[in-house]
Design a protein around this motif. Structure first.
Motif, PDB file in Angstrom:
ATOM      1  N   LEU A  97       7.401 -22.022 -19.394  1.00  0.00           N
ATOM      2  CA  LEU A  97       7.971 -20.889 -18.655  1.00  0.00           C
ATOM      3  C   LEU A  97       8.033 -19.632 -19.525  1.00  0.00           C
ATOM      4  O   LEU A  97       7.866 -18.518 -19.024  1.00  0.00           O
ATOM      5  N   THR A 147      14.014 -13.961 -15.818  1.00  0.00           N
ATOM      6  CA  THR A 147      15.040 -14.637 -15.019  1.00  0.00           C
ATOM      7  C   THR A 147      14.663 -16.094 -14.787  1.00  0.00           C
ATOM      8  O   THR A 147      15.515 -16.989 -14.837  1.00  0.00           O
ATOM      9  N   ASN A 148      13.382 -16.357 -14.545  1.00  0.00           N
ATOM     10  CA  ASN A 148      12.932 -17.738 -14.375  1.00  0.00           C
ATOM     11  C   ASN A 148      13.107 -18.542 -15.660  1.00  0.00           C
ATOM     12  O   ASN A 148      13.387 -19.746 -15.618  1.00  0.00           O
ATOM     13  N   SER A 154      15.755 -14.016  -9.194  1.00  0.00           N
ATOM     14  CA  SER A 154      14.296 -14.019  -9.278  1.00  0.00           C
ATOM     15  C   SER A 154      13.662 -13.737  -7.920  1.00  0.00           C
ATOM     16  O   SER A 154      12.667 -13.006  -7.826  1.00  0.00           O
ATOM     17  N   ARG A 172      17.479 -18.602  -1.167  1.00  0.00           N
ATOM     18  CA  ARG A 172      18.007 -18.825  -2.519  1.00  0.00           C
ATOM     19  C   ARG A 172      19.491 -18.479  -2.610  1.00  0.00           C
ATOM     20  O   ARG A 172      20.251 -19.133  -3.325  1.00  0.00           O
ATOM     21  N   HIS A 202      20.270 -17.703 -10.966  1.00  0.00           N
ATOM     22  CA  HIS A 202      19.059 -17.099 -11.538  1.00  0.00           C
ATOM     23  C   HIS A 202      17.902 -17.158 -10.540  1.00  0.00           C
ATOM     24  O   HIS A 202      17.096 -16.213 -10.451  1.00  0.00           O
ATOM     25  N   ASP A 203      17.803 -18.239  -9.794  1.00  0.00           N
ATOM     26  CA  ASP A 203      16.751 -18.338  -8.773  1.00  0.00           C
ATOM     27  C   ASP A 203      16.920 -17.249  -7.713  1.00  0.00           C
ATOM     28  O   ASP A 203      15.928 -16.686  -7.227  1.00  0.00           O
ATOM     29  N   ASP A 227      11.171 -10.701  -6.863  1.00  0.00           N
ATOM     30  CA  ASP A 227       9.856 -10.977  -6.276  1.00  0.00           C
ATOM     31  C   ASP A 227       9.563 -10.016  -5.132  1.00  0.00           C
ATOM     32  O   ASP A 227       8.410  -9.615  -4.918  1.00  0.00           O
TER      33      ASP A 227
END
Length: 443
Positions: free
Chosen positions: A21, A104-105, A245, A313, A241-242, A249
């Motif tokens: 990652l 973030t990922n 992210s 999310r 965090h997801d 996106d």
């Protein structure tokens, strides 16, 4: 637990996944870095030129025509070389947002790695206590078989003296056979626990010290445990965090609606491309502007999809919080139940020991039967096994509560161990421009 932390293939696999990652960050940053391409051309060219010419005789009334033809042949080796350098200047903030999303990922990946570490440490503690429990249970069953064998011997002696009947001997024999069967079951359970221990920790169990609970690391109230879990549990933090992210996106995709500008430079040389013995050398520089107008609606659809995913999310965060609260309450309840079971089992053992002594004394006076003695012995055995199982549950439940809080780690447990730091590899690769070798990163 240290052996499991250092040698677990599950944990090593998770660490490798986080390192993979990390590489998404330099990949995202490459969007605004220069790009250079070189192209070469080398070939073989053959030429054959034919020229025709007609001459007229003026003096001849018939105007006689005279035709002449000339042929020229030749060959050349055309070759060229071009170096193109493009420096992106503006890409609609796509690179900046993609970089933030990649970072973030990475943070989400670290939280999932922390969750994996908790599971490995908890499995190690559970495997350790399972071996202790099943070893103690096997010893109790073996001791019970020895007691039953002695009881059978005494029963036969009493029968020889005419104090009891064959029925008493049959009852003692039946109970001894049942005890031997339970020994076999206890031995099989111990073998299974040893196998799980070997799988989890990587070595065979030898001399294991008694396990201890970690109550000193757990707050006094369930409400405080829940408060800590909501702020520190890796499942919740990874879900947060997801969600971040997914929001980034959307911005990355929206960057496709914006113009993109870059500076392009070329240096080239060409030889024998339009004839023999000619050469062209030059250079150029210019700006390239790309303004998207309509791309069939795919970008609009991608933005809508990203918004729905971002909403999902955010809902996943609520799901994670609910799951963690449920986990905390289940493990807290198990811990309190284990404490109660230990106290009850200890009281049961004391009472069963007094009852067995009384039954034996009364049997000597003919007031109790052999079956009464066997039942009293079985009740004492059951109480002792219940205590062993409750002690195991007591220790394991305390680790489960600590894990539900999000604090089960080698650092919290004050283990003198090497700590894997995922930030080391991240710092090594986040600004990398070239190179294919993977850094050591303290592995």
């Amino acid at each position: 637990m240290l052996r499991a932390y250092n040698n677990s293939p599950v944990l090593n696999s998770g660490r490798a996944g986080v390192r993979a990652l990390d590489e998404k960050v330099p990949q995202a940053r490459s969007g605004l870095r220069p790009r250079a391409n070189a192209s070469l051309y080398l070939g073989k060219q053959e030429n054959r030129a034919i020229a025709r010419q007609i001459d007229e005789e003026i003096a001849n009334p018939a105007l006689t025509r005279v035709q002449t033809k000339s042929i020229q042949t030749g060959g050349s080796m055309p070759r060229s070389a071009t170096l193109t350098v493009e420096q992106p200047v503006f890409d609609g903030f796509k690179t900046q947002n993609a970089t933030r999303m990649a970072e973030t990922n990475v943070f989400a990946g670290r939280e999932r790695l922390r969750l994996t570490e908790q599971r490995v440490l908890f499995n190690a503690a559970s495997a350790y206590m399972n071996v202790l429990r099943d070893t103690a249970a096997l010893k109790l069953q073996e001791n019970n078989v020895a007691v039953l064998a002695e009881q059978l011997r005494q029963t036969r002696e009493r029968y020889n003296y005419g104090q009891i009947t064959l029925t008493d001997i049959a009852q003692a024999e039946a109970r001894l056979a049942a005890g031997q069967s339970l020994v076999g079951q206890a031995r099989a359970a111990l073998e299974a626990s040893v196998g799980f221990y070997r799988q989890t920790i990587g070595v065979e169990p030898k001399k294991l010290a008694p396990g201890a609970a970690v109550d000193r690391l757990i707050p006094k109230t369930r409400e405080e445990v829940e408060r800590i879990a909501l702020g520190e549990h890796p499942v919740i933090l990874a879900a947060l965090h997801d969600a971040d992210s997914a929001d980034l996106d959307i911005k990355v995709i929206e960057g496709d609606f914006m113009p993109k500008f870059s500076i392009v430079g070329n240096v080239f040389t060409q030889t024998d491309t339009s004839g023999v013995y000619n050469r062209n050398i030059g250079a150029s520089i210019g700006g390239r502007l790309n303004v998207p107008i309509y791309e069939g609606g795919i970008t609009y659809s991608q933005v809508r999809e990203a918004k729905e995913t971002a909403g999902q999310r955010r809902l996943d965060v609520d799901v994670a919080r609910a799951d963690v609260i449920a986990l905390v309450r289940a493990n807290w309840g198990a811990l309190q139940a284990a404490k109660t079971q230990i106290a009850a089992a200890q009281a049961q053992i004391a009472a069963a020991e007094r009852a067995l002594y009384g039954v034996r004394e009364e049997a000597k006076a003919g007031l109790r039967t052999t079956l009464d003695i066997l039942n009293a012995q079985q009740e004492l055995l059951n109480a002792r096994i219940s205590l062993v199982f409750a002690q195991r549950e007591r220790v394991v439940a305390s680790y489960a509560v600590l894990a539900a809080m999000g604090r089960l780690s080698t650092e919290t447990l004050s283990l003198d161990a090497w700590q894997y730091d995922p930030a080391v590899h991240f710092e090594q690769v986040k600004d990398s421009w070239v190179g294919t070798a993977t850094p050591d990163a303290g592995r």
